[in-house]
Design an enzyme around this catalytic site. Structure first.
Site, PDB file in Angstrom:
ATOM      1  N   LEU A   1       0.951  -1.107  -0.023  1.00  8.65           N
ATOM      2  CA  LEU A   1      -0.028   0.102  -0.166  1.00  8.65           C
ATOM      3  C   LEU A   1       0.889   1.231   0.156  1.00  8.65           C
ATOM      4  O   LEU A   1       1.720   1.278   0.835  1.00  8.65           O
ATOM      5  CB  LEU A   1      -0.891  -0.048   1.027  1.00  8.65           C
ATOM      6  CG  LEU A   1      -1.684   1.160   1.713  1.00  8.65           C
ATOM      7  CD1 LEU A   1      -2.803   1.343   0.543  1.00  8.65           C
ATOM      8  CD2 LEU A   1      -2.390   1.407   2.703  1.00  8.65           C
TER       9      LEU A   1
ATOM     10  N   GLY B   1      -0.604   8.255  -0.211  1.00 14.05           N
ATOM     11  CA  GLY B   1      -0.092   9.458  -0.989  1.00 14.05           C
ATOM     12  C   GLY B   1       0.768   9.086  -1.994  1.00 14.05           C
ATOM     13  O   GLY B   1       1.859   9.641  -1.939  1.00 14.05           O
TER      14      GLY B   1
ATOM     15  N   GLY C   1       1.064   9.949  -5.199  1.00 16.66           N
ATOM     16  CA  GLY C   1       1.465  10.641  -6.329  1.00 16.66           C
ATOM     17  C   GLY C   1       1.323  10.100  -7.440  1.00 16.66           C
ATOM     18  O   GLY C   1       0.163   9.839  -8.064  1.00 16.66           O
TER      19      GLY C   1
ATOM     20  N   CYS D   1      12.702  27.090   0.761  1.00 21.73           N
ATOM     21  CA  CYS D   1      12.601  25.697   1.287  1.00 21.73           C
ATOM     22  C   CYS D   1      14.141  25.173   1.323  1.00 21.73           C
ATOM     23  O   CYS D   1      14.568  24.334   2.321  1.00 21.73           O
ATOM     24  CB  CYS D   1      11.533  24.659   0.742  1.00 21.73           C
ATOM     25  SG  CYS D   1       9.881  24.847   1.016  1.00 21.73           S
TER      26      CYS D   1
END
Length: 389
Positions: free
Chosen positions: A175, A178, A180, A357
């Site tokens: 699994l 998220g 993408g 960032c």
């Protein structure tokens, strides 16, 4: 890296608040940054009102005035490295920032209906745009640069490291929470013979991911993680936990626990911060990742209690600096293709996002962690893997 235009003469301080100008100059000097200085990290004023807006709204004001073209800097990454090392955020306290953090403290900004906002605002921006910025597999998480010659190799290093930490074996069902565009699932299916199921809240990601993984045992589901109930041999989550929010950490870990087979392993890959707080940076929240929230080690550890054993914790956040700088260069190189569609204000916004960032990771203000988790009572000794073999 694209150079900002420094041919403009610095804007004089006219009838604006000269006291605000002096106060901001004093604050910046503590980080060895000068207003209208000539060094690569100095801030060049191009319009009026910047000091007032920065002092009133903190980084939200700093970012918005940059987007408005009121100031520039030759190397934003170097500027933010210095600002964060000097702990500038604690010196500029504003009512708008305080209100933002109070909302995040008292409200659950990551409920299931709200969870879709980041998909619509950020991840659905356009597959062609992300394909131009990212590696060939479209991996939108920190790369692992040791021994890599370019971004493609650095991202495959990271994907292989994850596969090895999970001990993938042919036939396993994995699994990806998220998922993408499916970069991990495609890699794991091709290289390790596993079957993968991924969930995402981005319609654009799911649509392209299905095309990229056509013919492989890979399935995409457009759904929130809270609806998961099936059992899997392994679970992976790369760069999604930043959207969960601390009011939902227990729920997230409960979902992972019920979905993980008794002898399974769960790898959680997430950006994190050094000290507790509520909500993400106000500018990031408004323009990049709505409702995001970076966890601390203590918060993740607390959510694991009574649920998981922490088998391994690995920090390679310093590699995110180079990853972001590479994304920025690719973004700037590709910008002429998107300039008419997205406009110059978006150009400045995205540059500010990537380079601020990069500066944050360079200053070690934020980290990148990989946790390997197991059920209590899992047999055997977990053998730590620190680099792809």
């Amino acid at each position: 890296m694209a150079q900002h235009d420094l041919t403009h003469a610095p804007s004089p301080v006219h009838s604006g608040d000269r006291a605000a100008h002096r106060h901001l100059a004093t604050l910046l000097a503590s980080a060895d940054v000068r207003l209208d200085g000539q060094r690569p990290w100095d801030l060049q004023l191009l319009g009026e009102g910047v000091p007032e807006r920065v002092l009133a709204h903190g980084n939200l004001g700093l970012g918005e005035t940059y987007m408005d073209g009121l100031w520039t800097c030759q190397h934003l990454d170097q500027l933010f490295d210095r600002l964060l090392r000097a702990d500038m955020a604690s010196r500029v306290r504003s009512l708008s920032t305080a209100w933002h953090h109070l909302r995040a403290r008292w409200l659950n900004l990551q409920t299931e209906p709200r969870a879709w906002q980041v998909g619509q605002q950020h991840y659905d921006l356009g597959n062609a745009f992300y394909a131009a910025m990212l590696d060939r597999r479209m991996t939108y998480t920190c790369a692992l640069w040791e021994g890599a010659r370019d971004l493609d190799e650095a991202q495959e290093n990271k994907l292989e490291l994850v596969c090895q930490k999970l001990g993938l074996q042919s036939g396993m069902h994995v699994l990806d929470i998220g998922c993408g565009w499916g970069s991990f699932m495609k890699y794991a299916a091709e290289r390790h013979g596993v079957r993968c199921t991924g969930v995402t809240i981005s319609a654009e990601q799911a649509a392209l991911g299905r095309q990229l993984c056509e013919g492989l045992p890979v399935a995409f589901h457009l759904m929130d993680y809270r609806g998961l109930s099936e059992r899997f041999d392994r679970i992976v989550s790369l760069g999604m936990f930043e959207h969960v929010g601390q009011k939902n950490y227990d729920t997230y870990m409960s979902v992972a626990k019920r979905c993980l087979a008794p002898d399974g392993l769960f790898l959680l890959h997430t950006i994190g911060r050094n000290e507790p707080g509520h909500g993400t940076d106000p500018w990031i929240h408004k323009y990049i990742f709505p409702n995001g929230e970076l966890p601390t080690i203590a918060q993740i550890g607390h959510a694991c209690e009574r649920r998981f054993v922490v088998e391994d914790l690995h920090n390679f956040g310093a590699d995110y600096d180079r990853t972001l700088m590479t994304w920025h260069q690719r973004f700037e190189d590709a910008w002429p293709r998107f300039a008419e569609q997205l406009g110059e204000r978006f150009h400045r916004m995205w540059r500010y996002y990537l380079l601020s960032c990069a500066g944050a990771f360079r200053a070690r203000d934020v980290q990148l962690w990989q946790w390997v988790l197991s059920h209590p009572g899992r047999a055997g000794v977990y053998r730590r893997v620190s680099a792809p073999r």
